[in-house]
Design a protein around this motif. Structure first.
Motif, short mmCIF file in Angstrom:
data_model
loop_
_atom_site.label_atom_id
_atom_site.label_comp_id
_atom_site.label_asym_id
_atom_site.label_seq_id
_atom_site.Cartn_x
_atom_site.Cartn_y
_atom_site.Cartn_z
N ASN A 96 -18.02 -31.13 0.64
CA ASN A 96 -19.19 -30.57 1.32
C ASN A 96 -18.79 -29.37 2.17
OD1 ASN A 96 -21.97 -30.58 2.10
ND2 ASN A 96 -21.36 -31.50 4.04
N ASN A 97 -17.68 -29.47 2.89
CA ASN A 97 -17.22 -28.34 3.71
C ASN A 97 -16.76 -27.17 2.85
OD1 ASN A 97 -17.09 -28.56 6.82
ND2 ASN A 97 -16.78 -30.65 6.05
N ILE A 98 -16.07 -27.45 1.76
CA ILE A 98 -15.66 -26.37 0.86
C ILE A 98 -16.91 -25.65 0.34
CG2 ILE A 98 -14.61 -25.83 -1.37
CD1 ILE A 98 -12.64 -28.19 -0.83
N ASP A 99 -17.86 -26.41 -0.16
CA ASP A 99 -19.06 -25.81 -0.76
C ASP A 99 -19.91 -25.05 0.25
OD1 ASP A 99 -18.31 -26.82 -3.22
OD2 ASP A 99 -19.65 -28.56 -3.10
N ARG A 100 -19.92 -25.50 1.50
CA ARG A 100 -20.72 -24.81 2.53
C ARG A 100 -20.14 -23.45 2.91
NH1 ARG A 100 -21.88 -29.03 7.26
NH2 ARG A 100 -19.65 -29.07 7.03
N HIS A 101 -18.81 -23.32 2.81
CA HIS A 101 -18.17 -22.14 3.39
C HIS A 101 -17.42 -21.25 2.40
CE1 HIS A 101 -19.21 -23.80 7.27
NE2 HIS A 101 -18.68 -24.95 6.89
N PHE A 102 -17.07 -21.78 1.24
CA PHE A 102 -16.25 -21.03 0.29
C PHE A 102 -16.71 -21.26 -1.14
CE2 PHE A 102 -13.50 -21.86 3.95
CZ PHE A 102 -12.94 -20.62 4.17
#
Length: 143
Positions: A96-102
């Motif tokens: 989720n953090n990867i997809d939100r920011h990168f």
């Protein structure tokens, strides 16, 4: 951040940004947060450089990681059982953090490797008994 603004993870600084955001979510997570707040003595500032080294080795070919990935999780598992559910939650928060920011090839590589690590770690801890070798069949750095 709009989709057009996203870039691939291409530096240690970007890894640090991603991992700080990820651990903010982890520490407050109702499913896995307690491992970091109640089960182990956790310091983000001590943990973060090791985790950055780990992912920099996988993504950028650096050779700075000197940790004991399985042994650290085995120690936690002995204090509070880690289950497949916990590893799935960790993976969800990371993705989720990867997809939100990168976005990009390193993002895909990181998500693929994280899924393999979560699966291998959960399986190894599940079948671990005092008479078994904890490393049997577990390869965390396979290409």
């Amino acid at each position: 951040m709009h989709s057009d603004d996203k870039v691939d993870i291409a530096s240690r600084e970007e890894l640090e940004m991603l991992l700080r955001l990820f651990y903010q979510d982890v520490l407050s997570d109702p499913i896995i947060g307690f491992f970091f707040t109640d089960v182990i003595a956790f310091s983000l500032e001590q943990h973060l450089p090791r985790v950055i080294d780990f992912w920099a080795q996988i993504l950028f070919g650096e050779s700075s990681y000197q940790g004991q990935l399985f042994e650290r999780h085995q120690h936690i598992h002995q204090q509070a059982k880690l289950s497949q559910h916990h590893f799935s939650r960790w993976l969800h928060l990371l993705n989720n953090n990867i997809d939100r920011h990168f976005e990009g090839l390193n993002c895909t590589k990181m998500k693929t490797r994280a899924a393999r690590i979560a699966e291998s770690m959960a399986a190894a801890l599940e079948q671990k008994s005092p008479s078994n070798n904890p490393r049997t069949g577990v390869q965390f750095f396979t290409p």
